[in-house]
Design a protein around this motif. Structure first.
Motif, PDB file in Angstrom:
ATOM      1  N   PHE A 297       0.839  -1.263  -0.032  1.00 36.75           N
ATOM      2  CA  PHE A 297       0.031   0.086  -0.100  1.00 36.75           C
ATOM      3  C   PHE A 297       0.792   1.168  -0.094  1.00 36.75           C
TER       4      PHE A 297
ATOM      5  N   GLY B 252      -2.821   3.844   2.227  1.00 35.78           N
ATOM      6  CA  GLY B 252      -3.421   4.520   1.204  1.00 35.78           C
ATOM      7  C   GLY B 252      -4.065   3.599   0.061  1.00 35.78           C
ATOM      8  N   GLU B 253      -3.442   3.834  -1.106  1.00 31.90           N
ATOM      9  CA  GLU B 253      -3.920   3.082  -2.368  1.00 31.90           C
ATOM     10  C   GLU B 253      -3.264   1.879  -2.217  1.00 31.90           C
ATOM     11  N   ASP B 254      -4.142   0.703  -2.488  1.00 31.81           N
ATOM     12  CA  ASP B 254      -3.568  -0.682  -2.509  1.00 31.81           C
ATOM     13  C   ASP B 254      -2.676  -0.724  -4.093  1.00 31.81           C
TER      14      ASP B 254
END
Length: 149
Positions: free
Chosen positions: A7, A130-132
């Motif tokens: 992530f 946050g974003e994977d």
């Protein structure tokens, strides 16, 4: 076998200094397949990783400091240095939070290793993740080692 999710991190967890931290330096002898050397504090390893994103084979072999220094001169591309914080998430899972040094700063990534694909797929990340980017090869350290600055 390594089963992990990765992530992006944009916000650090509170009280970061309370967690164990390791200093890591690593370089790549080959990126296809991945053959890496790593110094983690005063421990040294040669690692092979197969192709894959969330699931791949990984083999670690110990090196001496002298062998590491010899192989370090043979690495290609960027040498990667970072601090790794080990942050417990629950009784069984730990986030390995990597804070990269230049030229990759301010990149921060967290990896979580799992005992099964089912466990990995059902993982609900904490709010500070946050974003994977598990399935994005551009966040593999082997890819970062090849970037031109």
């Amino acid at each position: 076998m390594e089963i992990e999710r990765k992530f992006l991190i944009t916000e650090l967890p509170e009280n970061l200094t309370q967690y164990n931290c390791r200093r890591i330096e690593q370089g790549y002898l080959c990126t296809a397949p991945v053959v890496r050397i790593r110094r983690q504090d005063e421990e040294y390893y040669l690692t092979y990783k197969s192709k894959g994103m969330m699931v791949r084979e990984e083999y670690n072999l110990p090196l001496t400091a002298e062998a590491y220094a010899h192989l370090r001169e043979k690495t290609d591309g960027n040498l990667i240095s970072k601090q790794r914080y080990l942050i417990p998430l629950n009784e069984t899972l730990t986030a390995e939070l990597d804070i990269f040094d230049a030229p990759f700063a301010p990149l921060m990534l967290a990896e979580v290793e799992f005992s099964s694909e089912e466990e990995a797929n059902s993982f609900v990340p904490p709010a500070w993740f946050g974003e994977d980017v598990t399935f994005s090869g551009k966040y593999h350290n082997s890819y970062l080692s090849c970037l031109k600055f």
